[in-house]
Scaffold this active site. Structure first.
Site, PDB file in Angstrom:
ATOM      1  N   ASP A 159       0.844  -1.194   0.000  1.00  0.00           N
ATOM      2  CA  ASP A 159       0.000   0.000   0.000  1.00  0.00           C
ATOM      3  C   ASP A 159       0.889   1.256   0.000  1.00  0.00           C
ATOM      4  O   ASP A 159       0.622   2.229  -0.697  1.00  0.00           O
ATOM      5  CB  ASP A 159      -0.913  -0.012   1.234  1.00  0.00           C
ATOM      6  CG  ASP A 159      -1.638  -1.341   1.360  1.00  0.00           C
ATOM      7  OD1 ASP A 159      -2.383  -1.687   0.438  1.00  0.00           O
ATOM      8  OD2 ASP A 159      -1.426  -2.051   2.368  1.00  0.00           O
ATOM      9  N   HIS A 187      -4.723  -3.320   6.566  1.00  0.00           N
ATOM     10  CA  HIS A 187      -4.502  -3.601   5.141  1.00  0.00           C
ATOM     11  C   HIS A 187      -5.841  -4.047   4.560  1.00  0.00           C
ATOM     12  O   HIS A 187      -6.114  -5.234   4.398  1.00  0.00           O
ATOM     13  CB  HIS A 187      -3.446  -4.690   4.948  1.00  0.00           C
ATOM     14  CG  HIS A 187      -3.382  -5.171   3.531  1.00  0.00           C
ATOM     15  ND1 HIS A 187      -2.961  -4.378   2.497  1.00  0.00           N
ATOM     16  CD2 HIS A 187      -3.728  -6.354   2.966  1.00  0.00           C
ATOM     17  CE1 HIS A 187      -3.048  -5.057   1.360  1.00  0.00           C
ATOM     18  NE2 HIS A 187      -3.508  -6.251   1.624  1.00  0.00           N
TER      19      HIS A 187
END
Ligand code: NDP
Length: 328
Positions: A159, A187
């Site tokens: 990410d 996440h």
């Protein structure tokens, strides 16, 4: 010669495993002077495929690869392990309830936590990639009471890397010009990529960009939903980029982060930034070459606060759900 470092990869015959193992064996995980011994853990039906990958690893004649063991037994896989990459997990399938997903993963990460507790080396470092990664890491950690909880981490580096490229494109610079980005929280789609403390060539990124509509309507959703966009485009999940991020995570952890910059990793909260203690949540972190440390004293705007709180609330829910299921 140096003693080889034992690296265990679970789900080794999967897509991410295939993209990961060759880079580990060629020295990208730990450094190009560190020999590695690979342990591949798979479920029994996937052992043959893992053997195929091991044959290809042999055929690369990597100078740093000291040996490969393949097993379906967690105890054997984690005996003496120094670096554990927990990639194999039970993915969510159509019609699956969250409780079923968490139970299925409890059945994987509980015995793996126990096996790490029983046999890992004193310096063991664990990265969970398999989803739901933060909560899977929490399950494993809670079954490894003799291993410091700081050694169990989950991956938000992909990410982080995704956010870095999106910000660089918007600012018309390269990724080399971007520093101090942070992914906060889970996440998952609730994660919060924070550019308010990030820098573009040393200047505050939010001021350089100065576009709240882009931030809310483009940047944040693009980063958070990138996995789905890749599936849509490739017809398969991201694998090479996930493997690359796992490499980055461990490399930074072991070899340290650059002076003045930080990275993102999900680690057990010590209560920093109001994140409940014990939850495995993503933070801005530095490493001095061995232990993650949360970067302290960052300013958190009201906008950032509400985004962080929402993602942390999801992690608290997941923790409460696995607690109710008796998985932690
Ligand atoms: P992949 O190798 O593509 O993915 C493995 C895991 O990584 C999934 O849980 C996936 O979650 C997760 N993941 C995290 N971040 C990302 C990302 N950015 N992009 C894609 N995936 C991400 O799955 P495969 O099905 O190809 O392989 C899984 C292997 O694991 C199989 O060989 C299976 O046999 C094995 N396995 C091994 C176990 C064990 O060793 N005990 C237990 C369970 C499975 P998501 O699905 O949410 O994308």
């Amino acid at each position: 010669a140096r003693t080889p470092v034992t690296v265990t990869v679970t789900g080794a015959a999967g897509q991410i495993g295939y993209a990961l193992l060759f880079r580990i064996a060629s020295g990208h995980l730990l450094g190009n002077d560190v020999p590695v011994r690979l342990r591949l853990l798979e479920i029994t039906p996937a052992l043959k495929a893992a053997e195929g990958t091991a044959m290809e690893l042999d055929d690369c004649a990597f100078p740093l690869l000291a040996g490969i063991d393949i097993t379906d037994d967690a105890r054997a896989a984690f005996d003496g392990v120094n670096v554990a990459l927990l990639v194999g997990a039970r993915p969510r399938t159509a019609g699956m309830e969250r409780g079923d997903l968490l139970s299925a993963n409890g059945g994987i990460f509980k015995p793996q936590g126990e096996a790490i507790n029983a046999g890992a080396a004193d310096d063991v470092r664990v990265l969970v990639v398999g989803n739901p990664a933060n909560t899977n890491a929490l399950i494993a950690a809670s079954h490894a009471p003799d291993v410091p909880s700081s050694r169990f981490t989950a991956m938000t580096r992909l990410d982080h890397n995704r956010a870095k490229t999106q910000l660089a494109k918007k600012a018309g610079v390269t990724v080399n010009d971007i520093t101090n980005l942070t992914i906060w929280g889970n996440h998952s789609a609730t994660q919060y990529p924070d550019i308010f403390n990030a820098k573009v060539n040393g200047r505050n990124a939010a001021e350089v960009v100065n576009d709240q509509a882009w931030l809310e309507g483009d940047f944040i959703p693009t980063v958070a939903k990138r996995g789905a966009a890749i599936i849509e485009a490739r017809g398969a999940s991201s694998a090479a980029s996930a493997a690359n991020a796992a490499i980055d995570h461990v490399y930074s952890w072991v070899n340290g982060t650059p002076e003045g910059d930080w990275v993102s990793a999900a680690i057990a909260s010590d209560g920093s930034y109001g994140v409940p203690e014990g939850i495995i949540s993503s933070f801005p972190v530095t490493s001095n070459g061995g232990e993650w440390e949360v970067v302290q004293g960052l300013e958190i705007s009201d906008f950032s606060r509400s985004r962080i709180d929402a993602s942390v609330a999801e992690l608290v829910e997941e923790r409460d759900a696995v607690r109710a299921l008796g998985l932690i």
